[in-house]
Design an enzyme around this catalytic site. Sequence first.
Site, short mmCIF file in Angstrom:
data_model
loop_
_atom_site.label_atom_id
_atom_site.label_comp_id
_atom_site.label_asym_id
_atom_site.label_seq_id
_atom_site.Cartn_x
_atom_site.Cartn_y
_atom_site.Cartn_z
N ARG A 1 0.85 -1.20 0.00
CA ARG A 1 0.00 0.00 0.00
C ARG A 1 0.88 1.24 0.00
NH1 ARG A 1 -4.01 -0.22 4.91
NH2 ARG A 1 -5.13 -1.83 3.75
N LYS B 1 -4.26 1.08 14.73
CA LYS B 1 -4.19 2.09 13.67
C LYS B 1 -4.91 3.38 14.08
CE LYS B 1 -6.70 -0.94 11.21
NZ LYS B 1 -7.41 -1.59 10.10
N LYS C 1 -6.54 7.05 12.22
CA LYS C 1 -6.86 7.62 10.90
C LYS C 1 -7.32 9.07 11.00
CE LYS C 1 -7.90 3.15 8.89
NZ LYS C 1 -8.87 2.29 8.20
N CYS D 1 -7.94 -10.89 0.54
CA CYS D 1 -8.09 -10.51 1.95
C CYS D 1 -8.28 -11.73 2.83
CB CYS D 1 -9.26 -9.55 2.12
SG CYS D 1 -9.46 -9.10 3.85
N CYS E 1 -16.61 -8.47 5.13
CA CYS E 1 -16.65 -8.89 6.54
C CYS E 1 -16.97 -7.65 7.37
CB CYS E 1 -15.32 -9.52 6.95
SG CYS E 1 -14.05 -8.33 7.42
N CYS F 1 -14.25 -2.07 5.57
CA CYS F 1 -13.29 -1.26 4.81
C CYS F 1 -13.95 -0.39 3.74
CB CYS F 1 -12.25 -2.16 4.17
SG CYS F 1 -11.28 -3.08 5.39
FE1 SRM Z 1 -9.31 -2.13 5.84
C1 SRM Z 1 -8.06 -4.78 7.53
C2 SRM Z 1 -8.34 -3.44 2.95
C3 SRM Z 1 -9.91 0.83 4.36
C4 SRM Z 1 -11.13 -1.14 8.56
N1 SRM Z 1 -8.29 -3.79 5.34
C5 SRM Z 1 -7.82 -4.74 6.19
C6 SRM Z 1 -6.94 -5.75 5.46
C7 SRM Z 1 -5.52 -5.27 5.53
C8 SRM Z 1 -7.10 -7.21 5.88
C9 SRM Z 1 -6.19 -7.77 6.92
O1 SRM Z 1 -6.03 -7.18 7.99
O2 SRM Z 1 -5.66 -8.85 6.68
C10 SRM Z 1 -7.53 -5.59 4.02
C11 SRM Z 1 -6.61 -5.95 2.87
C12 SRM Z 1 -7.44 -6.47 1.72
C13 SRM Z 1 -6.67 -6.70 0.49
O3 SRM Z 1 -6.60 -7.86 0.06
O4 SRM Z 1 -6.17 -5.75 -0.09
C14 SRM Z 1 -8.07 -4.18 4.08
N2 SRM Z 1 -9.04 -1.40 4.03
C15 SRM Z 1 -8.73 -2.13 2.93
C16 SRM Z 1 -8.91 -1.32 1.66
C17 SRM Z 1 -7.93 -1.68 0.56
C18 SRM Z 1 -10.36 -1.49 1.21
C19 SRM Z 1 -10.68 -1.06 -0.20
O5 SRM Z 1 -11.34 -1.86 -0.85
O6 SRM Z 1 -10.34 0.03 -0.62
C20 SRM Z 1 -8.75 0.10 2.24
C21 SRM Z 1 -7.33 0.55 2.28
C22 SRM Z 1 -7.22 1.90 2.91
C23 SRM Z 1 -5.89 2.56 2.77
O7 SRM Z 1 -5.49 2.84 1.65
O8 SRM Z 1 -5.27 2.85 3.81
C24 SRM Z 1 -9.26 -0.13 3.65
N3 SRM Z 1 -10.27 -0.41 6.39
C25 SRM Z 1 -10.51 0.64 5.58
C26 SRM Z 1 -11.49 1.50 6.17
C27 SRM Z 1 -12.07 2.75 5.52
C28 SRM Z 1 -11.36 4.01 5.91
O9 SRM Z 1 -10.32 3.97 6.56
O10 SRM Z 1 -11.86 5.07 5.55
C29 SRM Z 1 -11.84 0.93 7.37
C30 SRM Z 1 -12.93 1.45 8.34
C31 SRM Z 1 -12.48 2.60 9.15
C32 SRM Z 1 -11.80 2.14 10.40
O11 SRM Z 1 -10.58 1.98 10.38
O12 SRM Z 1 -12.50 1.89 11.39
C33 SRM Z 1 -11.07 -0.27 7.50
N4 SRM Z 1 -9.52 -2.81 7.73
C34 SRM Z 1 -10.37 -2.30 8.67
C35 SRM Z 1 -10.36 -3.15 9.82
C36 SRM Z 1 -11.16 -2.94 11.13
C37 SRM Z 1 -10.35 -2.13 12.05
C38 SRM Z 1 -10.97 -1.95 13.41
O13 SRM Z 1 -10.40 -1.22 14.19
O14 SRM Z 1 -11.98 -2.52 13.74
C39 SRM Z 1 -9.48 -4.22 9.52
C40 SRM Z 1 -9.11 -5.40 10.43
C41 SRM Z 1 -7.98 -5.11 11.30
O15 SRM Z 1 -7.34 -4.07 11.25
O16 SRM Z 1 -7.70 -6.00 12.12
C42 SRM Z 1 -8.98 -3.97 8.20
FE1 SF4 Z 2 -11.17 -7.64 3.99
FE2 SF4 Z 2 -11.75 -5.22 4.85
FE3 SF4 Z 2 -13.31 -6.35 3.11
FE4 SF4 Z 2 -13.21 -7.31 5.59
S1 SF4 Z 2 -14.01 -5.36 4.99
S2 SF4 Z 2 -13.23 -8.46 3.69
S3 SF4 Z 2 -11.05 -6.88 6.09
S4 SF4 Z 2 -11.16 -5.79 2.76
#
Ligand code: SRM
Ligand code: SF4
Length: 580
Positions: free
Chosen positions: A71, A204, A206, A434, A473, A477
């Site tokens: 990323r 994290k 944000k 993912c 899930c 995200c």
């Molecule tokens: Fe996310 C985890 C993809 C934005 C909340 N997110 C992940 C992971 C890294 C899965 C993992 O932990 O193994 C995903 C990788 C998937 C892949 O195969 O690429 C993933 N998140 C993404 C992206 C690529 C979604 C997308 O389709 O665009 C976004 C990348 C953002 C970036 O460039 O930095 C992405 N994730 C978000 C957002 C939206 C936002 O930030 O505006 C959220 C919700 C806001 C928040 O943080 O609460 C988000 N991602 C999560 C979470 C839940 C975190 C929590 O505190 O509950 C996880 C799980 C974790 O961190 O354990 C997660």
């Molecule tokens: Fe993966 Fe995020 Fe989508 Fe869940 S919401 S399936 S962590 S990319």
Amino acid sequence: MSHPSVETIKRESRRLRGTLLDGLQDATTGSLGFEDQRTIKFHGSYQQDDRDLRDERRRQKLEPAHQFMIRIRAPGGVFTPQQWLGLDAIATTHANHSLRVTTRQTFQIHGVIKRDLKATMAAINAATMDTISACGDVNRNVLGASNPLQSRLHAQVHDWAERLSAHFKPATRAYYEIWLDEEKVAESGVEVEPIYGDAYLPRKFKIAVAVPPYNDVDVFANDLGLIAILDGRGELAGFNVAIGGGMGASHGIKEHYPRAANVIGFVTPEQVFAIAEAAITVQRDLGDREERKHARFKYTIDDHGSDKIVSMMEERAGFKLAAAHPYRFEHNGDRFGWVEGEDGRWHLTLSLPSGRIADFPDGRPLLTGLREIAKVHQGEFRMTANQNVIIAGVPASERTRIDALVVQYALDRENNAGTAIARSAVACVALPTCALAMAEAERYLPTFLAVIEPLLGKHGLREQPIVLRISGCPNGCSRPYLAEIALIGRAPGRYNLFLGGDHRGMRLNTLVGDNITEAQIVATLDPLLGRYASEREVGEHFGDFLHRVGVVALPPYPTHALVSASEGTTRGQRQPGGST
Ligand code: SRM
Ligand code: SF4
């Protein structure tokens, strides 16, 4: 074998070095060790495996098809054409021939194998980008409103995003040593992390900067939101500050819930760094370091009370917050097509299919098309937090050339065909990369649109903007809990259906269908869309309608839903329930 906790790994990583260098050199496996898999996140990469191949490889007694996602750190989501071409070359040389625009305005590259990781990171740096703290327990990519109309303000907001990102970048030189072979610092691993300390953040963090009336960055989904307030002359007077947004939840566990940030006051531009640093260090010191699922700032705020957190922030910042200023958001989507900025340059927003830029076999050569545009484009590319792209800063004389390329490479297919809901829909990556996905999202969106669009047609709603988001899930995200219609994966082919968010990203939605199939989702939506078409008030949006007629109420967890966009709210104030 039991593994050390993430907290131990961070503390003992010698400032995020761990054993990464050795692990990368181990040619006997495509995988990294447990600790290194945690450490590498801080460097902007995740180890994954191709889940489509998992069963077959297991049958063949092979290790999973390990690969890495990378990323980019791109505060405010701005890329030059040269950077674009650099990323394109990396995607086609080292990755899976696609670029993926994320919901935080940057790119992910998927499918890099371990032995290519270092070369890929070096190529990213050679193309004048980095991946530092794009993942990990630190401040993540800072969002900045991408509204192209107010060009001057956009430049200022972008500047804020850049500065905040730079300010909160970890101090360790680990990244440069590991990926760029820079000389080791004298006492490698003991650098002072003045903001993060020894164990970085509990989780994290944000930050987003929004410019009303557009909430295209979904400011209330962030741990720290800054809402730009203009003075009477249209100059930036400062920012309203919102804290404690977050989307992550767990199915069936009421202690894990999404939260919309609450507005706590106003700061001048000179006070921004102090208040942001105060928020981050309060979370550093008070955040839960025992249970990672409960470690986000939103829970720290709810556990200790907003008043206490705000007082601590004020004490650390060295000033009291002023009362929040009134502000008004209109929507949280992008505006598509050409618009002229106040600087006389033109900006073209293109809708991308869940942000995926590839040469699709169905005749949409999006990767090639955008590469051809990057070769001639003289402005910049801006990613939006809704996974779309803006070809920005085009001189009027160049519009025809860009338009011709857009048509030639079918870059307008998403924009011309389909419905308003399709253009603004957001779906997270989910399968096959993912590790946490329970159901399809990005790959399911076209299928779901194919069933929902005829419904919208039947009810005369094809051009009605409705915010639809799908997540594979409950981690959310795609920020689904702020959507008017959201599908959240439970199991293959089964989703939780949430309804009733608002079109401005200011109210959380509510669970209405638990673990249901596509047929059940359609059966639920069909009559509701029908009622909406016939009973809605002028200008009323779908989510607001569902609240007004009592189909949904606010969810049972502390929502902090902001129900009046025109009211600046005061610190600690719990937002009342009800609809707009
Ligand atoms: Fe996310 C985890 C993809 C934005 C909340 N997110 C992940 C992971 C890294 C899965 C993992 O932990 O193994 C995903 C990788 C998937 C892949 O195969 O690429 C993933 N998140 C993404 C992206 C690529 C979604 C997308 O389709 O665009 C976004 C990348 C953002 C970036 O460039 O930095 C992405 N994730 C978000 C957002 C939206 C936002 O930030 O505006 C959220 C919700 C806001 C928040 O943080 O609460 C988000 N991602 C999560 C979470 C839940 C975190 C929590 O505190 O509950 C996880 C799980 C974790 O961190 O354990 C997660
Ligand atoms: Fe993966 Fe995020 Fe989508 Fe869940 S919401 S399936 S962590 S990319």
